[in-house]
Scaffold this active site. Structure first.
Site, PDB file in Angstrom:
ATOM      1  N   ASP A  15       0.858  -1.189   0.000  1.00 46.09           N
ATOM      2  CA  ASP A  15       0.000   0.000   0.000  1.00 46.09           C
ATOM      3  C   ASP A  15       0.894   1.238   0.000  1.00 46.09           C
ATOM      4  O   ASP A  15       1.748   1.391   0.887  1.00 46.09           O
ATOM      5  CB  ASP A  15      -0.899   0.012   1.234  1.00 46.09           C
ATOM      6  CG  ASP A  15      -1.929  -1.106   1.226  1.00 46.09           C
ATOM      7  OD1 ASP A  15      -1.915  -1.938   0.298  1.00 46.09           O
ATOM      8  OD2 ASP A  15      -2.756  -1.155   2.157  1.00 46.09           O
ATOM      9  N   ASP A 136     -15.682  -4.033  -0.991  1.00 44.78           N
ATOM     10  CA  ASP A 136     -15.511  -3.943   0.460  1.00 44.78           C
ATOM     11  C   ASP A 136     -16.873  -4.163   1.106  1.00 44.78           C
ATOM     12  O   ASP A 136     -17.888  -3.606   0.639  1.00 44.78           O
ATOM     13  CB  ASP A 136     -14.966  -2.572   0.861  1.00 44.78           C
ATOM     14  CG  ASP A 136     -13.571  -2.325   0.312  1.00 44.78           C
ATOM     15  OD1 ASP A 136     -12.887  -3.306  -0.010  1.00 44.78           O
ATOM     16  OD2 ASP A 136     -13.177  -1.151   0.217  1.00 44.78           O
TER      17      ASP A 136
END
Length: 246
Positions: A15, A136
């Site tokens: 990330d 998500d």
């Protein structure tokens, strides 16, 4: 229990925020935890350890505070394995730009599936193996930053819309597990795989080698692993070894 590694792809996660490898919550980028200042070195180490893919998230793009496209392009050029990229992409221009950079698979945000015409155009312009949909999940509903209507969707319904457009890869993140290293939600991912017949990649909560074995045992397509590697719950080499035949 021994499971054949070749049935499960492991995706080490990088990330990136402002050029550095971090971990951030979905709501607070300012308090991101720094793991490494050099994403190139991190990626090199994963590939040297045997990674066949690298999963990258452009947090700046995801949070709408810029983008790390030049860095991603340089990373792709450097590596000899394909890159899977997530981070707030849902338009044709987003995908075209990143494909031009050499990204192998771009994970569309859930918002991409809201517009059937745009989704069909994406699926028509790009090969199926170049696209995936990332969903998500929060309280059994879809969650997406900047898209309030996401909560009106059930995950399977949104995934089926993407599948019907020709997208075959689904990345599922259960937000209550993400970053907590308390175990992935294997049951939910397995149910979605059965319902959609898509290649489901589990993201969020992987905490140990037994977790990876559970994911593999269900026949799921892959697992994204981030924090557990950076905080040394296990090494990538150990992950490969635990999933390989004796």
């Amino acid at each position: 229990m021994t499971v054949d590694f070749h049935s499960l792809e492991l995706y080490p996660a990088i990330d990136i925020h402002q050029g550095r490898v971090v971990r951030a919550s979905r709501t607070d980028l300012a308090r991101a935890t720094l793991y490494d200042p050099d994403p190139f070195d991190v990626a090199d180490r994963f590939v040297a350890a045997g990674a066949r893919w690298v999963h990258v998230v452009d947090l700046d793009r995801a949070f709408g505070v810029g983008d790390q496209t030049p860095l991603v392009a340089a990373l792709v050029k450097r590596l000899n394995v394909p890159v899977q990229l997530g981070g707030g992409m849902w338009t044709l221009d987003d995908v075209a730009e990143l494909r031009d950079c050499g990204v192998q698979r771009i994970l569309l945000g859930a918002r991409a599936a809201a517009d059937v015409a745009s989704l069909a155009e994406l699926a028509d312009q790009f090969a199926a193996d170049c696209l995936g949909i990332a969903i998500d999940i929060q309280h059994d509903r879809v969650w997406a930053r900047g898209w309030p209507a996401a909560g009106s969707w059930q995950p399977a319904a949104l995934a089926l819309r993407a599948r019907d457009a020709g997208i075959t890869t689904l990345v599922v993140t259960e937000l209550s597990r993400e970053g907590r290293m308390e175990g992935a939600d294997v049951a939910q991912a397995t149910a979605l795989a059965h319902e959609t017949k898509m290649d489901v990649i589990v993201s969020g909560g992987v905490d140990g080698l037994d977790d990876l074995r559970r994911i593999a045992a269900q026949g799921l397509a892959g697992a994204i692993v981030g924090r557990a590697l950076f905080e040394k719950r296990f090494t990538f080499e150990e992950a490969l070894a635990c999933l390989s035949p004796p």
